[in-house]
Design an enzyme around this catalytic site. Sequence first.
Site, mmCIF file in Angstrom:
data_model
loop_
_atom_site.group_PDB
_atom_site.id
_atom_site.type_symbol
_atom_site.label_atom_id
_atom_site.label_comp_id
_atom_site.label_asym_id
_atom_site.label_seq_id
_atom_site.Cartn_x
_atom_site.Cartn_y
_atom_site.Cartn_z
ATOM 1 N N LYS A 201 0.760 -1.307 -0.118
ATOM 2 C CA LYS A 201 0.006 -0.036 0.165
ATOM 3 C C LYS A 201 1.005 1.287 -0.064
ATOM 4 C CE LYS A 201 -3.026 3.205 0.400
ATOM 5 N NZ LYS A 201 -4.355 3.467 -0.052
ATOM 6 N N CYS A 255 -3.187 11.157 1.312
ATOM 7 C CA CYS A 255 -2.531 9.758 1.183
ATOM 8 C C CYS A 255 -1.115 10.074 0.352
ATOM 9 C CB CYS A 255 -3.453 8.967 0.202
ATOM 10 S SG CYS A 255 -4.913 8.817 1.071
HETATM 11 N N1 SAJ Z 1 -1.705 15.229 -8.561
HETATM 12 C C1 SAJ Z 1 -1.049 15.712 -9.610
HETATM 13 N N2 SAJ Z 1 -0.422 15.410 -10.796
HETATM 14 C C2 SAJ Z 1 -1.131 14.210 -11.151
HETATM 15 C C3 SAJ Z 1 -1.878 13.288 -10.501
HETATM 16 C C4 SAJ Z 1 -2.477 13.856 -9.182
HETATM 17 O O1 SAJ Z 1 -0.521 16.847 -9.202
HETATM 18 O O2 SAJ Z 1 -0.720 13.759 -12.447
HETATM 19 C C5 SAJ Z 1 -2.085 15.569 -7.539
HETATM 20 C C6 SAJ Z 1 -3.518 15.854 -7.126
HETATM 21 O O3 SAJ Z 1 -4.174 17.124 -7.685
HETATM 22 C C7 SAJ Z 1 -3.718 15.562 -5.686
HETATM 23 C C8 SAJ Z 1 -2.714 14.636 -5.335
HETATM 24 O O4 SAJ Z 1 -1.812 14.528 -6.605
HETATM 25 O O5 SAJ Z 1 -3.487 17.061 -5.093
HETATM 26 C C9 SAJ Z 1 -3.113 13.211 -4.917
HETATM 27 O O6 SAJ Z 1 -4.294 12.965 -5.963
HETATM 28 P P1 SAJ Z 1 -4.282 11.516 -6.789
HETATM 29 O O7 SAJ Z 1 -5.417 11.569 -7.635
HETATM 30 O O8 SAJ Z 1 -2.924 11.147 -7.289
HETATM 31 O O9 SAJ Z 1 -4.659 10.657 -5.374
HETATM 32 P P2 SAJ Z 1 -5.599 10.331 -3.991
HETATM 33 O O10 SAJ Z 1 -4.627 10.938 -2.834
HETATM 34 O O11 SAJ Z 1 -6.870 11.111 -4.494
HETATM 35 O O12 SAJ Z 1 -5.804 8.889 -4.025
HETATM 36 C C10 SAJ Z 1 -4.409 8.180 -4.059
HETATM 37 C C11 SAJ Z 1 -4.583 6.905 -4.825
HETATM 38 N N3 SAJ Z 1 -3.480 6.102 -5.045
HETATM 39 C C12 SAJ Z 1 -2.739 5.725 -6.077
HETATM 40 O O13 SAJ Z 1 -3.168 6.045 -7.330
HETATM 41 C C13 SAJ Z 1 -1.658 5.062 -6.082
HETATM 42 C C14 SAJ Z 1 -5.480 5.864 -4.529
HETATM 43 O O14 SAJ Z 1 -5.711 4.821 -5.323
HETATM 44 C C15 SAJ Z 1 -5.489 5.383 -3.069
HETATM 45 O O15 SAJ Z 1 -6.738 4.513 -2.623
HETATM 46 C C16 SAJ Z 1 -5.449 6.836 -2.082
HETATM 47 O O16 SAJ Z 1 -4.489 7.539 -2.845
HETATM 48 C C17 SAJ Z 1 -5.323 6.332 -0.639
HETATM 49 O O17 SAJ Z 1 -6.314 6.504 -0.041
HETATM 50 O O18 SAJ Z 1 -4.283 5.813 -0.164
#
Ligand code: SAJ
Length: 406
Positions: A201, A255
């Site tokens: 995880k 996360c």
């Molecule tokens: N972000 C970027 N660029 C990107 C993707 C995201 O700047 O290309 C930013 C987003 O805007 C946000 C942050 O990163 O601020 C996190 O967003 P996210 O969409 O990457 O992830 P979370 O936090 O919504 O969800 C993540 C997911 N983990 C992965 O994809 C590996 C989700 O599957 C998990 O269940 C979740 O964390 C968790 O609960 O751990």
Amino acid sequence: MINVIGLGYIGLPTALMMASHGVEVVGTDYNAELVATLNAGKTTFKEDGLDALFNDALKSGIHFTTEYQHTDFYIVSVPTPYDEFSKKVDAKYVCAAVEQVLKVCKKGAIIVVESTISPGTIDKYVRPMIEAAGFKTGEDVHLVHAPERIIPGNMVYELLHNNRTIGADSREIGERVKQAYASFCQGEIVVTDIRTAEMTKVVENTFRAVNIAFSNELAKICRHDGMDVYEIIKICNMHPRVNILNPGPGVGGHCIPVDPWFLVGDYPSLTKVIGEAMKVNDSMPAFILERISELMAENGITDPSRVGLYGLTYKENVDDFRESPTLQLLAFQKKHLGQPLKVYDPFIKKDLVANQYHDLKQFLADVDLVVIMVGHDEIKQNLPLLEGKLVLDTRNVCKLPGVHHL
Ligand code: SAJ
């Protein structure tokens, strides 16, 4: 009966999903106000499909309480923050929940920890605490770690379709827990040991954090020498083995900006790439603030309150603002610019910060520089309102001419 402990962003949808698939579920949370809201028939956050799922679960008899239940199956889904100084996981909420379970559970009960924990947390903190209370793990209670993987914004779909991992001390217990999740989960469910489940995880979220940091670093390089980072990423991603993520104003949520620190905290001398990546992501709000200052200077804007941040949540189309880049930027800006910037977010109805607006048109009318911090659908659908405005788009959602980027 399954008692789900912790009815937040993960515990609630999980409890509802199980209940709506015929499992007898009671949801428990120490927050009496939250429990009262749920019992009054209202959900506590916005998520596609959540209200329909909630209604199905209510019809199936789910109910919510502050009391822990006398049963043989618990799912613990409580927050796991990290200690700001040591960067190690803080398992106090998990331990407190398990302590309460021990007071009421049946002999041989299964306690599934869903909260994200760093590798070794069960053995370092939870198991010793259980044994110190006079219980034998593997006999009196069985410990399992089943981390969730659902993404805010698409939770209901992902709960149904994602693959899952179950970490258990024995195959038999792992298979029993697998059956419980298979009541609704259509993905593959892998059974492994607890430490492997803990590690997978944290590694998944660290992978994403490092990859986002890579794109953020590219944005900085491109800004430094006047290159178009989006054009470069677009072309690179046409290579069959390259898939660069999107740069942005920072990394928020509970996360991705949190979990990788667990590894840095536990293995400080072995996490050079991860530690630096986290620093790059953490530096982005300050980088945006520099871009704001540059644009203010170039355009003769001297009053910071004529700058408006569009978006307060940590990403698009969710109402979760934990660790959001906008909040990070505002905290940093307070120290440097003094006077607060204006802020608006269609998903945040209550006043969270100073100078917050609740009407898009009024917000736009009162600022000279609009900084798009979150790519909500609302702004994509209202791009004509930005015509003629000075715009800094940190999410690459605004295709109008003259818009400034990262
Ligand atoms: N972000 C970027 N660029 C990107 C993707 C995201 O700047 O290309 C930013 C987003 O805007 C946000 C942050 O990163 O601020 C996190 O967003 P996210 O969409 O990457 O992830 P979370 O936090 O919504 O969800 C993540 C997911 N983990 C992965 O994809 C590996 C989700 O599957 C998990 O269940 C979740 O964390 C968790 O609960 O751990």
